[in-house]
Write a protein that holds these residues in place. Structure first.
Motif, PDB file in Angstrom:
ATOM      1  N   GLY A   1       0.773  -1.236   0.000  1.00  0.00           N
ATOM      2  CA  GLY A   1       0.000   0.000   0.000  1.00  0.00           C
ATOM      3  C   GLY A   1       0.804   1.285   0.000  1.00  0.00           C
ATOM      4  N   ALA A   2       2.133   1.192  -0.077  1.00  0.00           N
ATOM      5  CA  ALA A   2       2.960   2.408  -0.086  1.00  0.00           C
ATOM      6  C   ALA A   2       2.597   3.292  -1.276  1.00  0.00           C
ATOM      7  N   SER A   3       2.410   4.564  -1.007  1.00  0.00           N
ATOM      8  CA  SER A   3       2.091   5.533  -2.051  1.00  0.00           C
ATOM      9  C   SER A   3       3.389   6.157  -2.540  1.00  0.00           C
ATOM     10  N   VAL A   4       4.045   5.460  -3.448  1.00  0.00           N
ATOM     11  CA  VAL A   4       5.336   5.922  -3.963  1.00  0.00           C
ATOM     12  C   VAL A   4       5.322   6.038  -5.483  1.00  0.00           C
ATOM     13  N   GLY A   5       4.117   6.277  -6.034  1.00  0.00           N
ATOM     14  CA  GLY A   5       4.005   6.564  -7.454  1.00  0.00           C
ATOM     15  C   GLY A   5       3.436   5.446  -8.304  1.00  0.00           C
ATOM     16  N   PHE A   6       3.147   4.300  -7.720  1.00  0.00           N
ATOM     17  CA  PHE A   6       2.703   3.154  -8.498  1.00  0.00           C
ATOM     18  C   PHE A   6       1.367   2.643  -7.973  1.00  0.00           C
ATOM     19  N   VAL A   7       0.627   1.958  -8.846  1.00  0.00           N
ATOM     20  CA  VAL A   7      -0.669   1.399  -8.478  1.00  0.00           C
ATOM     21  C   VAL A   7      -0.716  -0.071  -8.895  1.00  0.00           C
ATOM     22  N   LEU A   8      -1.582  -0.804  -8.241  1.00  0.00           N
ATOM     23  CA  LEU A   8      -1.754  -2.221  -8.575  1.00  0.00           C
ATOM     24  C   LEU A   8      -2.654  -2.350  -9.799  1.00  0.00           C
ATOM     25  N   PRO A   9      -2.444  -3.328 -10.629  1.00  0.00           N
ATOM     26  CA  PRO A   9      -1.409  -4.354 -10.530  1.00  0.00           C
ATOM     27  C   PRO A   9      -0.030  -3.774 -10.856  1.00  0.00           C
ATOM     28  N   TYR A  10       0.986  -4.341 -10.224  1.00  0.00           N
ATOM     29  CA  TYR A  10       2.344  -3.835 -10.336  1.00  0.00           C
ATOM     30  C   TYR A  10       3.293  -5.017 -10.444  1.00  0.00           C
TER      31      TYR A  10
END
Length: 177
Positions: free
Chosen positions: A32-41
């Motif tokens: 769940g870290a908000s570091v610029g990416f979203v699921l699916p990853y």
């Protein structure tokens, strides 16, 4: 008991440890870290971030990559981006503080930030800036380390796990002489 050691990685170190760095980032995003990416990853996307975004700045000497190692495992990382314009040579940006979910609550984030601030001081950077998801677990850590809130930008980014927009908190810290 194994101690956690903070080191800096060169461009060659990053290339050698690309799978581990990719796994660290992917684990944080999936947590769940908000570091610029979203699921699916995917693993490929994670490794592409390190090789496409971080590696060029490391090679150019515009960024320092700090790595926390716990035994042989990479437990966390943070980046000091000091690639600034001539009128901003006094400042740098903290980027992508990551601690693997298995290694959290052990002081690793604080140790990484302490090393980053020490290097910023050596580079004659007196102002550090960062952004963090408003209300995130990292926000109180930054405040405890002396970072002040400059403001909040609503609906700044898409949430990692859910279909919603999150605010971001812009923070700064002035380093002593």
């Amino acid at each position: 008991m194994t101690a956690t050691i903070i080191t800096t990685f060169s461009a060659d170190d990053l290339v050698r440890h690309l799978p581990e760095l990719g796994a660290l980032l992917r684990a944080c995003v999936h947590d769940g870290a908000s570091v610029g990416f979203v699921l699916p990853y995917s693993v490929e996307e994670s490794e592409a971030f390190w090789s496409g975004k971080v590696l060029p700045s490391l090679r150019a000497g515009a960024l320092v990559l700090f790595v926390a190692r716990h035994g042989e495992a990479i437990a966390g990382t943070v980046q000091l981006d000091y690639d600034t314009m001539p009128n901003q040579r006094h400042r740098a940006e903290v980027r992508k503080l990551l601690v693997h979910p298995s290694f959290r609550r052990q002081g690793i984030a604080k140790a990484l930030m302490t090393e980053l601030e020490h290097r910023a001081h050596q580079l004659q950077r007196s102002l550090l800036t960062l952004d963090t998801r408003t209300g995130d677990k990292a926000e109180p850590l930054y405040a405890a380390l002396g970072y002040q809130t400059a403001g909040v930008i609503p609906q700044f980014c898409r949430d990692t796990l859910e279909e919603r927009l999150d605010s971001t908190t812009i923070m700064y810290k002035t380093l002593g002489a």
